[in-house]
Design an enzyme around this catalytic site. Structure first.
Site, short mmCIF file in Angstrom:
data_model
loop_
_atom_site.label_atom_id
_atom_site.label_comp_id
_atom_site.label_asym_id
_atom_site.label_seq_id
_atom_site.Cartn_x
_atom_site.Cartn_y
_atom_site.Cartn_z
N ASP A 64 -0.73 4.58 -8.16
CA ASP A 64 -0.24 5.46 -7.11
C ASP A 64 0.90 4.86 -6.31
OD1 ASP A 64 -1.74 7.83 -7.13
OD2 ASP A 64 -3.47 6.83 -6.25
C1 BGC Z 1 -3.37 2.85 -2.21
C2 BGC Z 1 -3.79 3.35 -3.55
C3 BGC Z 1 -4.31 4.76 -3.41
C4 BGC Z 1 -3.27 5.62 -2.71
C5 BGC Z 1 -3.64 7.07 -2.59
C6 BGC Z 1 -2.43 3.79 -1.53
O1 BGC Z 1 -2.17 3.36 -0.24
O2 BGC Z 1 -2.77 1.58 -2.32
O3 BGC Z 1 -4.75 2.50 -4.11
O4 BGC Z 1 -4.61 5.28 -4.65
O5 BGC Z 1 -2.99 5.08 -1.46
O6 BGC Z 1 -4.46 7.36 -1.54
C1 NOJ Z 2 -6.94 4.37 -6.16
C2 NOJ Z 2 -6.84 5.79 -6.59
O1 NOJ Z 2 -8.03 6.48 -6.24
C3 NOJ Z 2 -6.60 5.89 -8.08
O2 NOJ Z 2 -6.42 7.23 -8.45
C4 NOJ Z 2 -5.42 5.05 -8.48
O3 NOJ Z 2 -5.29 5.12 -9.88
C5 NOJ Z 2 -5.57 3.63 -8.02
N1 NOJ Z 2 -5.81 3.61 -6.61
C6 NOJ Z 2 -4.35 2.78 -8.34
O4 NOJ Z 2 -3.27 3.07 -7.52
#
Ligand code: BGC
Ligand code: NOJ
Length: 826
Positions: A498
């Site tokens: 993400d």
């Molecule tokens: C986090 C991710 C997460 C994303 C979406 C980011 O701040 O680092 O792990 O999936 O937010 O909520």
């Molecule tokens: C947490 C999110 O829930 C997931 O969808 C994502 O793949 C990982 N973070 C990595 O960014």
């Protein structure tokens, strides 16, 4: 040091001191009603949606941490203490908290008074039950006062914490049975048809429902005025902060014990039955009701059912039976107890929790933010589908309904409405492919190809409905049709990572990297999406073949073959797979980069997809991962960590080095490497990558790791971080599902395939054998694997009920019987 131990027979983790390095929690509840419950009785509960229908208030990030929950205060001859340790941090002569499957029990004692609190949610109804037992272990009579305490949330947890100008004037309660039954009915007078119940099954000496009266305005939970005065005030809340507190007096002879049952319930009435019926005629032809008095019928039903110690015991026994049945579907016997208990019990338990919660409510997710993730929920299915396939089926249909006609998808949907979430939108270009992954896993587990014929809406619009198969085709085609200059898939807002926001270029503080108006460069490409495509390709092709869609199968096979060539031509860096191309067409995850030269995800996934097994690239890639990314606590996400913020990369470079996606050990993708290692037949290394992130192997390192030794965390700080080895974000992570897949299907090697159950272990040469008992399509297989040959991979022979099997795929016998399977490796 350790703060507890596993009681394997009871399937409980036993916490032996309350001051754990972080609150160690459990989840209560199975389907609609859930509670989060810490080892000091902290937490909260909600009905279906952690944001909208929250029963009790919880202040995240509070000081001290984890303040608020279901508390009981004891006053024993003037000695005041809290048996769950918090909130008074009382010195206890004994303390133990057992977190089990869907229940927890805190037991403690002080000055000869023993206390136990068993907390759980019954299988079918919407309430928490707290059974309290007080026992006089001293030689003298005891007069004990017990005060219960909960603080009601005014339902919408977000509004509750922000909108005080309204909320301080709307709180309302009702009290019955002298105060034994307390009802929280804020907003019931207008648009709500639900209220909360907090009741005890014995007569009370008094009660309180107004927080300030009970606590005192300037006191914390550790010094409630009413308890210190030894007397409740029978306060009726009017606005401000409604609470529920019972005051119970108990006389206990030496050796005597008393049980109390508290019920904290969610009660709903049909709109036309909101109010209590009355004998008086109603005004203007309306049915006779007592104005403003809530209809207690649902509360009475709950209390009739659960309001006795015997009933509570029965319900707990039923809950245990339910979990026995679930966990009998996959269990392991092995010399390595840590692996056996994680794979056989706790990992599956966590998979159930991630399936139920998605990423909504934990001690790291506030329950007010995130809906169900399209990609998250599809992956959660992988670790859950063998437990309750029918629920997995329903979930697949819900998820697929949030897909757009072009195959892209809402990134999230709300569990209450099941509608796609407009605030987050779409554009995460990996999303569509996870649907193929989830559906394939479901069909392999169940053999239910019929699901492909289900009519499922697109964009939640019935008029756009088409078969689930068509949804899969749109997913597949979406990737085929959205490629960039190198023929690799366009990344969109981000892929699985993400934080790789290559079309974002955010300069405004606080702006969300995921939802900010991205532009589509038409240039930024993802090697990971390409690998995910190739990984799912064979399943899609097989689904086409088996449903007589031969032409589609040929088309798909060509697309997959061509993607493999594209990856080899443009996704390879010489010693490992590249990660992506940015919006300028520059490489990410290349030795040419200054930071972020090598990433874990594309390497794990490409080898999982069997790319480069034929030409040595797979081995090279995994050797590079080991060489450059491995640490003693797991594999970090990339190296070198980004030292400064890169506009063209987005959030990945926003984190301080070593945390989260910037070179943290992001546990979710470690099992991809584990699985990839099994593709190379390197069982010892596969197992090593499995154990490094497995919490049970770090139980005695809890001061550093800090989080629960029985569940996976999303992240462990990487080697660049000052707190290398410290875990964060336990429970709600895709790590649960993927580690379960890695250990059960690829290391132990009991893997559902379209023709049955494939036996294909890949284990350390030193592992002499193991037994897996697996329920599969209405039959049970007891699979004993013998590795006296000391190999890492390879099956020499398989017998099924004593008869040699041709190959290593156990057929789905579906006869309800238990079958003996003997496997010899060699
Ligand atoms: C986090 C991710 C997460 C994303 C979406 C980011 O701040 O680092 O792990 O999936 O937010 O909520
Ligand atoms: C947490 C999110 O829930 C997931 O969808 C994502 O793949 C990982 N973070 C990595 O960014």
């Amino acid at each position: 040091m350790q703060y507890g131990y596993f009681d394997d027979d009871a399937r409980e983790y036993v916490i032996t001191r309350p001051d754990t390095p972080y609150p160690w929690i459990n989840y209560l509840g199975s389907e609609d009603f859930y509670g989060l419950f810490s080892n000091t009785s902290g937490g909260y509960c909600f009905y279906r949606d952690a944001r909208l229908l929250r029963l009790i208030r919880y202040r995240y990030n509070n000081v001290p941490t984890d303040s608020g929950g279901r508390y009981f205060y004891i006053r024993d001859s003037g000695d005041i203490w809290t048996p769950s340790w918090m909130p008074m941090k009382s010195a206890l002569d004994r303390y133990e908290c057992r977190h089990g499957m869907g229940y927890s029990r805190i037991s403690s004692a002080r000055n000869g008074l023993a206390f136990s609190q068993t907390s759980f949610v019954p299988l079918k109804d919407n309430c928490e039950i707290h059974k309290i037992v007080l026992a006089n272990e001293s030689k003298a009579d005891k007069d004990v006062d017990v005060f219960s305490f909960i603080e009601f949330c005014l339902w919408n947890a977000n509004d509750d914490m922000t909108n005080f100008q309204r909320n301080f004037s709307i709180g309302e309660v009702e009290v019955e049975a002298g105060g034994a039954r307390i009802y929280h009915k804020t907003e019931y007078r207008e648009r709500r048809n639900h209220y909360a119940l907090w009741a005890v099954n014995v007569p009370v000496a008094g009660f309180d429902t107004d927080r300030q009266t009970f606590l005192g305005l300037y006191n914390g939970f550790d010094h409630p005025d009413a308890v210190f005065a030894g007397k409740a005030n029978n306060s009726i809340a009017s606005g401000w902060a409604p609470i529920g507190s019972h005051h119970i007096k108990a006389h206990l002879k030496p050796g005597e014990s008393k049980s109390l049952v508290f019920v904290l319930g969610y009660c709903e009435n049909p709109d036309d039955q909101k109010w209590e019926p009355s004998a008086e005629p109603g005004g203007r032809g309306s049915p006779p009701v007592k104005p403003g008095v809530i209809n207690k019928a649902p509360a009475n039903a709950l209390l009739d059912k659960y309001g006795s110690p015997e009933a509570a015991d029965r319900v707990l026994a039923a809950l245990k039976d339910y979990w026995d049945a679930l966990l009998s579907r996959f269990s392991v016997q092995a010399e390595d107890k840590r692996m056996a208990r994680m794979a056989g019990v706790w990992n599956q338990y966590q998979c159930m929790v991630t399936f139920n919660m998605s990423r909504s409510a934990s001690y790291f997710e506030s329950g007010i933010g995130r809906g169900m993730g399209f990609r998250d929920s599809n992956q959660d299915l992988l670790g859950f589908v063998h437990l309750v396939p029918e629920r997995a089926r329903a979930r697949i249909l819900d998820i697929a309904a949030t897909q757009f006609p072009d195959g892209s998808a809402y990134h999230q949907y709300q569990p209450l409405t099941k509608r796609g979430n407009n605030e987050v939108g779409s554009g995460f270009n990996d999303d569509p492919l996870w649907l193929i992954c989830g559906v394939a896993a479901y069909i392999k587990e169940t053999g239910d190809f019929g699901i492909l014929d289900e009519k499922v809406p697109f964009d939640n619009k019935e008029e756009l409905a088409d078969s689930l198969f068509i949804h899969l085709k749109r997913s597949f085609d979406y990737t085929v049709k959205h490629t960039g200059p190198h023929g690799l898939p366009l990344i969109g807002r981000a892929d699985w990572n993400d934080c790789l926001n290559l079309n974002c270029f955010s300069k405004t503080p606080g702006e969300s990297f995921q939802t900010t108006a991205n532009f589509e460069s038409g240039i930024a490409e993802s090697v990971l999406i390409a690998a995910i495509f190739v990984f799912n390709g064979p399943d899609y092709i097989e689904i086409c073949r088996r449903t007589r869609r031969a032409e589609e199968a040929v088309y798909a096979a060509k697309a997959v073959a061509s993607m493999i060539e594209t990856i080899k031509a443009h996704g390879w860096d010489g010693n490992w797979f590249l990660r992506a191309y940015d919006a300028y067409g520059h490489k990410i995850g290349s030795h040419e980069c200054e930071d972020g030269q090598i990433y874990i995800e594309s390497n794990g996934f490409a080898v999982m997809a069997e790319i480069g097994l034929d030409d040595g690239r797979a081995q090279k890639a995994l050797d590079s991962v080991k060489d450059k990314l491995d640490t003693k606590y797991g594999i970090v996400l990339q190296q070198p960590a980004y030292k400064e913020y890169h506009l063209e990369l987005g959030e990945v470079s926003s984190y301080p080095p070593g945390y989260k996606e910037n070179a943290g050990i992001f546990c979710h993708n470690n099992p991809w490497v584990t699985i990839a290692e099994t593709k190379l037949g390197r069982g010892t290394r596969a197992f090593e990558t499995y154990t490094k992130i497995c919490p049970a192997y770090r139980e005695d390192d809890s001061d550093l790791r800090r989080l629960e030794p029985y569940v996976y965390a999303q992240m462990v700080a990487g080697k660049d971080a000052p707190r290398f080895g410290e875990a964060k974000n336990s429970w709600l992570t895709g790590t649960a599902a993927w580690t379960f897949v890695s250990i059960s299907q690829y290391i132990l090697g009991v893997r559902p395939v379209f023709d049955g159950l494939l036996i294909d272990p890949c284990i350390p040469s030193g592992m002499k054998g193991f037994t897996v008992i697996r329920h599969f399509q209405s039959a049970v297989y007891r699979i004993a694997v013998d590795n006296s040959a000391g190999v890492e991979k390879g099956v020499k022979s398989v017998t099924l009920d004593g008869k040699p099997l041709d190959g290593a795929v156990l057929p789905a016998l579906g006869d309800g019987k238990t079958h003996e399977v003997n496997v010899v490796m060699g």
